[in-house]
Write an enzyme that holds these catalytic residues in place. Structure first.
Site, PDB file in Angstrom:
ATOM      1  CG  ASP A   1     -44.486  31.313 -11.138  1.00 40.59           C
ATOM      2  OD1 ASP A   1     -43.946  32.257 -11.606  1.00 40.59           O
ATOM      3  OD2 ASP A   1     -45.372  30.850 -10.735  1.00 40.59           O
ATOM      4  CD  GLU A  47     -30.568  28.175 -13.906  1.00 41.54           C
ATOM      5  OE1 GLU A  47     -31.222  27.673 -13.690  1.00 41.54           O
ATOM      6  OE2 GLU A  47     -30.569  28.318 -15.313  1.00 41.54           O
TER       7      GLU A  47
END
Length: 254
Positions: free
Chosen positions: A64, A133
């Site tokens: 998050d 990522e």
């Protein structure tokens, strides 16, 4: 019990856990991880199967970033703990319960950790699987031990470097998904009917045996957690995350 980030129901020997943070794109925060542990703690000896589900559009969206940014702005320390997340996936992989991922929509970054930790993965045609990522200077440190165990190093390596999601069909060809149909509800029910025939003692002995055969998840734990903390603490990575949250600008954009 009442939870804020998951919805839970029991149906005979099956526990259904729906990841339920629609306001945050079904992303992972500290409370979410803690509540998942709490649900596992409540599963008694009669629970043989746990089904992990998300929302129709997104199974799980990874970390998050909004919460990480909000914590930095307010100056409060976050409760995101990679140890708790890694150990949650370790419980899913090793405890004497058959964990089934039912994936619809997007599974990204840490969402792949939930998928890879499960014993069986069922998907519908809308499912997509990606590791984004590295676009933010991060890498899926805690995910990789589980993902490599499931699909092998090179495919996990490719997913990490490309940062682009793959389809459900491709994921099935690679072994990340075990069964896929355009409508996954009937497919899930068919699997559950069969899995409920297995005795609890049989599940316990089998998963204990498999865990003893392959200790890689335990061997990788310390390094994975340390690497996760390092990349999330890096000032340039945090700047890229905050810039994205504040302006919608990706790190590679001017």
């Amino acid at each position: 019990m009442s939870y804020r980030t998951v919805q839970v129901r029991f149906q005979g020997p099956v526990c259904f856990i729906q990841l339920h943070r629609p306001e945050a794109g079904n992303t992972i925060n500290g409370l979410f991880v803690k509540e998942c542990h709490e649900v596992l703690d409540t599963c008694g000896p009669d629970t043989k199967i746990i089904v992990w589900e998300g929302l129709p559009e997104v199974f799980c969206g990874g970390a998050d970033f909004q919460e990480i940014h909000a914590e930095a702005v307010s100056g409060r320390s976050g409760d995101n703990n990679p140890e708790l997340l890694y150990d949650l996936w370790l419980r899913m992989a090793e405890e004497p319960v058959i964990n089934v991922a039912h994936v619809r929509g997007k599974a990204n970054a840490g969402g792949i950790g939930f998928v890879a930790a499960c014993d069986i993965v069922i998907a519908d045609a809308t499912a997509q699987f990606g590791l984004s990522e590295l676009l933010f200077g991060l890498f899926p440190a805690c995910v990789l031990p589980f993902l490599i165990r499931r699909i092998g190093f090179q495919k996990a390596h490719y997913l990490t470097l490309m940062t682009h999601p793959i389809t459900a069909d491709q994921a099935q060809a690679w072994g990340l998904v075990d069964a896929c149909e355009s409508e996954s509800g009937p497919l899930l029910r068919k699997h559950l009917l069969r899995l409920q025939c297995i005795s609890k003692q049989g599940i316990l002995r089998y998963k204990r045996y498999v865990s003893d055969i392959d200790r890689s998840l335990h061997t990788a734990r310390a390094g994975a957690i340390a690497a996760n903390k390092e990349v999330f603490a890096d000032s340039q990575n945090r700047e890229a995350i905050f810039r994205y949250i504040e302006t919608g600008t990706f790190p590679w954009e001017e």
